[in-house]
Write a protein that holds these residues in place. Structure first.
Motif, PDB file in Angstrom:
ATOM      1  N   HIS A  63       0.672  -1.318  -0.014  1.00  0.00           N
ATOM      2  CA  HIS A  63      -0.095  -0.225  -0.028  1.00  0.00           C
ATOM      3  C   HIS A  63       0.781   1.238   0.008  1.00  0.00           C
ATOM      4  O   HIS A  63       0.211   2.465  -0.627  1.00  0.00           O
ATOM      5  N   ASP A  64       2.018   1.292   0.682  1.00  0.00           N
ATOM      6  CA  ASP A  64       2.963   2.421   0.613  1.00  0.00           C
ATOM      7  C   ASP A  64       4.271   2.351  -0.077  1.00  0.00           C
ATOM      8  O   ASP A  64       5.295   2.890  -0.119  1.00  0.00           O
ATOM      9  N   ILE A  65       4.460   1.098  -0.639  1.00  0.00           N
ATOM     10  CA  ILE A  65       5.556   0.655  -1.362  1.00  0.00           C
ATOM     11  C   ILE A  65       6.144   1.515  -2.372  1.00  0.00           C
ATOM     12  O   ILE A  65       7.517   1.761  -2.532  1.00  0.00           O
ATOM     13  N   GLY A  66       5.457   2.501  -3.059  1.00  0.00           N
ATOM     14  CA  GLY A  66       5.657   3.354  -3.937  1.00  0.00           C
ATOM     15  C   GLY A  66       6.897   4.652  -3.187  1.00  0.00           C
ATOM     16  O   GLY A  66       7.457   5.128  -3.906  1.00  0.00           O
ATOM     17  N   LEU A  67       6.570   4.652  -1.985  1.00  0.00           N
ATOM     18  CA  LEU A  67       7.393   5.511  -1.509  1.00  0.00           C
ATOM     19  C   LEU A  67       8.938   5.246  -1.614  1.00  0.00           C
ATOM     20  O   LEU A  67       9.931   6.060  -1.679  1.00  0.00           O
ATOM     21  N   TRP A  68       9.327   3.940  -1.694  1.00  0.00           N
ATOM     22  CA  TRP A  68      10.556   3.283  -1.761  1.00  0.00           C
ATOM     23  C   TRP A  68      11.048   2.918  -3.101  1.00  0.00           C
ATOM     24  O   TRP A  68      12.068   3.013  -3.722  1.00  0.00           O
ATOM     25  N   THR A  69       9.821   2.328  -3.763  1.00  0.00           N
ATOM     26  CA  THR A  69      10.214   1.860  -5.303  1.00  0.00           C
ATOM     27  C   THR A  69      10.478   3.020  -6.091  1.00  0.00           C
ATOM     28  O   THR A  69      11.226   2.801  -7.127  1.00  0.00           O
ATOM     29  N   ASP A  70       9.756   3.856  -6.144  1.00  0.00           N
ATOM     30  CA  ASP A  70       9.276   5.068  -7.016  1.00  0.00           C
ATOM     31  C   ASP A  70       9.828   6.619  -6.510  1.00  0.00           C
ATOM     32  O   ASP A  70       9.842   7.289  -7.202  1.00  0.00           O
ATOM     33  N   HIS A  71      10.092   6.318  -5.410  1.00  0.00           N
ATOM     34  CA  HIS A  71      10.460   7.856  -4.539  1.00  0.00           C
ATOM     35  C   HIS A  71       9.367   8.903  -4.969  1.00  0.00           C
ATOM     36  O   HIS A  71       9.866   9.869  -5.024  1.00  0.00           O
ATOM     37  N   GLU A  72       8.142   8.322  -4.613  1.00  0.00           N
ATOM     38  CA  GLU A  72       7.092   9.217  -5.078  1.00  0.00           C
ATOM     39  C   GLU A  72       6.413   9.574  -3.703  1.00  0.00           C
ATOM     40  O   GLU A  72       5.772   8.758  -3.160  1.00  0.00           O
ATOM     41  N   LEU A  73       5.956  10.911  -3.358  1.00  0.00           N
ATOM     42  CA  LEU A  73       5.068  11.214  -2.247  1.00  0.00           C
ATOM     43  C   LEU A  73       3.629  10.963  -2.945  1.00  0.00           C
ATOM     44  O   LEU A  73       2.665  10.849  -2.138  1.00  0.00           O
ATOM     45  N   ALA A  74       3.166  11.137  -3.911  1.00  0.00           N
ATOM     46  CA  ALA A  74       2.047  10.696  -4.565  1.00  0.00           C
ATOM     47  C   ALA A  74       2.200   9.281  -4.861  1.00  0.00           C
ATOM     48  O   ALA A  74       2.229   8.822  -6.293  1.00  0.00           O
ATOM     49  N   TYR A  75       2.087   8.430  -3.947  1.00  0.00           N
ATOM     50  CA  TYR A  75       2.563   6.985  -3.926  1.00  0.00           C
ATOM     51  C   TYR A  75       1.525   5.971  -4.240  1.00  0.00           C
ATOM     52  O   TYR A  75       1.764   4.690  -4.379  1.00  0.00           O
ATOM     53  N   LEU A  76       0.401   6.341  -4.401  1.00  0.00           N
ATOM     54  CA  LEU A  76      -0.901   5.235  -4.512  1.00  0.00           C
ATOM     55  C   LEU A  76      -0.478   4.645  -5.931  1.00  0.00           C
ATOM     56  O   LEU A  76      -0.579   3.494  -5.888  1.00  0.00           O
ATOM     57  N   ALA A  81       0.653  -0.215  -9.020  1.00  0.00           N
ATOM     58  CA  ALA A  81       1.320  -0.759 -10.391  1.00  0.00           C
ATOM     59  C   ALA A  81       2.246  -1.921  -9.922  1.00  0.00           C
ATOM     60  O   ALA A  81       2.304  -2.872 -10.436  1.00  0.00           O
ATOM     61  N   VAL A  82       3.045  -1.674  -8.909  1.00  0.00           N
ATOM     62  CA  VAL A  82       4.036  -2.767  -8.208  1.00  0.00           C
ATOM     63  C   VAL A  82       3.222  -4.071  -7.862  1.00  0.00           C
ATOM     64  O   VAL A  82       3.501  -4.985  -8.263  1.00  0.00           O
ATOM     65  N   ALA A  83       2.158  -3.787  -7.229  1.00  0.00           N
ATOM     66  CA  ALA A  83       1.409  -4.894  -6.620  1.00  0.00           C
ATOM     67  C   ALA A  83       0.712  -5.597  -7.769  1.00  0.00           C
ATOM     68  O   ALA A  83       0.556  -6.782  -7.913  1.00  0.00           O
ATOM     69  N   LEU A  84       0.089  -5.016  -8.865  1.00  0.00           N
ATOM     70  CA  LEU A  84      -0.556  -5.475  -9.912  1.00  0.00           C
ATOM     71  C   LEU A  84       0.488  -6.273 -10.706  1.00  0.00           C
ATOM     72  O   LEU A  84      -0.028  -7.380 -11.194  1.00  0.00           O
ATOM     73  N   LYS A  85       1.711  -5.778 -10.966  1.00  0.00           N
ATOM     74  CA  LYS A  85       2.854  -6.507 -11.688  1.00  0.00           C
ATOM     75  C   LYS A  85       3.234  -7.727 -10.961  1.00  0.00           C
ATOM     76  O   LYS A  85       3.205  -8.771 -11.643  1.00  0.00           O
ATOM     77  N   GLY A  93      -3.213 -14.754  -8.453  1.00  0.00           N
ATOM     78  CA  GLY A  93      -4.491 -14.919  -8.700  1.00  0.00           C
ATOM     79  C   GLY A  93      -5.412 -14.072  -7.980  1.00  0.00           C
ATOM     80  O   GLY A  93      -6.748 -14.423  -7.829  1.00  0.00           O
ATOM     81  N   LEU A  94      -4.961 -13.139  -7.365  1.00  0.00           N
ATOM     82  CA  LEU A  94      -5.654 -12.327  -6.682  1.00  0.00           C
ATOM     83  C   LEU A  94      -6.471 -11.286  -7.639  1.00  0.00           C
ATOM     84  O   LEU A  94      -5.946 -10.926  -8.690  1.00  0.00           O
ATOM     85  N   ASP A  95      -7.970 -10.989  -7.299  1.00  0.00           N
ATOM     86  CA  ASP A  95      -8.566 -10.034  -8.078  1.00  0.00           C
ATOM     87  C   ASP A  95      -7.974  -8.634  -8.257  1.00  0.00           C
ATOM     88  O   ASP A  95      -7.656  -8.004  -7.257  1.00  0.00           O
ATOM     89  N   PRO A  96      -7.353  -8.383  -9.506  1.00  0.00           N
ATOM     90  CA  PRO A  96      -6.697  -7.071  -9.374  1.00  0.00           C
ATOM     91  C   PRO A  96      -7.533  -5.896  -9.297  1.00  0.00           C
ATOM     92  O   PRO A  96      -6.902  -5.027  -8.593  1.00  0.00           O
ATOM     93  N   ASP A  97      -8.778  -5.767  -9.444  1.00  0.00           N
ATOM     94  CA  ASP A  97      -9.727  -4.568  -8.925  1.00  0.00           C
ATOM     95  C   ASP A  97      -9.592  -4.449  -7.608  1.00  0.00           C
ATOM     96  O   ASP A  97      -9.719  -3.537  -7.135  1.00  0.00           O
ATOM     97  N   GLU A  98      -9.796  -5.737  -6.917  1.00  0.00           N
ATOM     98  CA  GLU A  98      -9.878  -5.560  -5.244  1.00  0.00           C
ATOM     99  C   GLU A  98      -8.512  -5.064  -4.733  1.00  0.00           C
ATOM    100  O   GLU A  98      -8.408  -4.227  -3.975  1.00  0.00           O
ATOM    101  N   LEU A  99      -7.550  -5.779  -5.390  1.00  0.00           N
ATOM    102  CA  LEU A  99      -5.994  -5.409  -4.866  1.00  0.00           C
ATOM    103  C   LEU A  99      -5.706  -3.773  -5.073  1.00  0.00           C
ATOM    104  O   LEU A  99      -5.230  -3.274  -4.219  1.00  0.00           O
ATOM    105  N   GLN A 100      -6.016  -3.291  -6.369  1.00  0.00           N
ATOM    106  CA  GLN A 100      -5.821  -1.959  -6.630  1.00  0.00           C
ATOM    107  C   GLN A 100      -6.785  -0.994  -5.863  1.00  0.00           C
ATOM    108  O   GLN A 100      -6.325  -0.056  -5.180  1.00  0.00           O
ATOM    109  N   GLY A 101      -7.984  -1.623  -5.707  1.00  0.00           N
ATOM    110  CA  GLY A 101      -9.124  -0.704  -4.751  1.00  0.00           C
ATOM    111  C   GLY A 101      -8.483  -0.641  -3.200  1.00  0.00           C
ATOM    112  O   GLY A 101      -8.508   0.553  -2.766  1.00  0.00           O
ATOM    113  N   ALA A 102      -8.170  -1.704  -2.719  1.00  0.00           N
ATOM    114  CA  ALA A 102      -7.600  -1.811  -1.450  1.00  0.00           C
ATOM    115  C   ALA A 102      -6.459  -0.698  -1.138  1.00  0.00           C
ATOM    116  O   ALA A 102      -6.287   0.033  -0.436  1.00  0.00           O
ATOM    117  N   ILE A 103      -5.630  -0.576  -2.194  1.00  0.00           N
ATOM    118  CA  ILE A 103      -4.500   0.135  -2.070  1.00  0.00           C
ATOM    119  C   ILE A 103      -4.990   1.652  -2.531  1.00  0.00           C
ATOM    120  O   ILE A 103      -4.586   2.668  -1.696  1.00  0.00           O
TER     121      ILE A 103
END
Length: 186
Positions: A63-76, A81-85, A93-103
């Motif tokens: 949920h916050d991993i973009g702070l470190w992977t992309d060095h972005e403050l707008a990290y959602l 993107a990292v989670a879906l990839k 096999g997780l529902d991509p819409d549910e995973l993306q929505g939770a983040i």
């Protein structure tokens, strides 16, 4: 509400973190414990339904991993993107819409209504409890929150967020504004 269940070990969480621990660096223990606290709260709101544990654990690791992977403050979006990839690459096999929505909606101020509402709303409430350091309780007692915080100490997580706002935003004020504009949803 029943007593909260605290799981001190979550093998899936540790496995997911293993790919990113080096990027998170010195911030790892604080972020890890934030993830464990939020999972604990969300699973409590979901009645500890074992069928929902994998989606909740995965969403919170990322949920916050973009702070470190992309060095972005707008990290959602970078976090999504990292989670879906990884979901696709590793065949979870997780529902991509549910995973993306939770983040995507975990900082929403008002209750989430829509597809996958049960999981997304539990994750949203859980993150608000932890992000506010228990000032926002979402129906949980102060004692329950203290139990979870004692099991998974803060280890400077909130200080890390302030440091990242300054480092990635140029100053704490500018970074704070960028974070707020980039992640808070109505």
């Amino acid at each position: 509400m029943s007593q909260i269940e605290i799981k001190l070990e979550r093998p899936r969480v540790e496995e997911l973190f293993s790919r990113y621990k080096h990027l998170i660096g010195d911030d790892y223990l604080g972020y890890r414990n934030h993830v464990y606290r939020t999972i604990t709260y969300a699973m409590h709101f979901l009645g500890n339904d074992p069928e929902l544990e994998q989606i909740v654990e995965t969403a919170f690791v990322y949920h916050d991993i973009g702070l470190w992977t992309d060095h972005e403050l707008a990290y959602l979006e970078p976090s999504e993107a990292v989670a879906l990839k990884d979901n696709e690459e590793f065949g979870w096999g997780l529902d991509p819409d549910e995973l993306q929505g939770a983040i995507h909606w975990h900082h929403k101020i008002t209750p989430y209504k829509g597809a996958h509402q049960k999981v997304i709303e539990a994750c949203r409430k859980a993150d608000w409890i932890d992000a506010s350091m228990g000032m926002v309780r979402k129906g949980l007692s102060k004692e329950t929150i203290k139990q979870v915080e004692d099991a998974f100490p803060n280890n400077g997580f909130h200080d890390t967020l302030m440091r990242l706002a300054k480092d990635l935003g140029g100053s704490t004020l500018v970074g704070g504004i960028k974070v707020t504009k980039g992640i808070v949803k109505w």
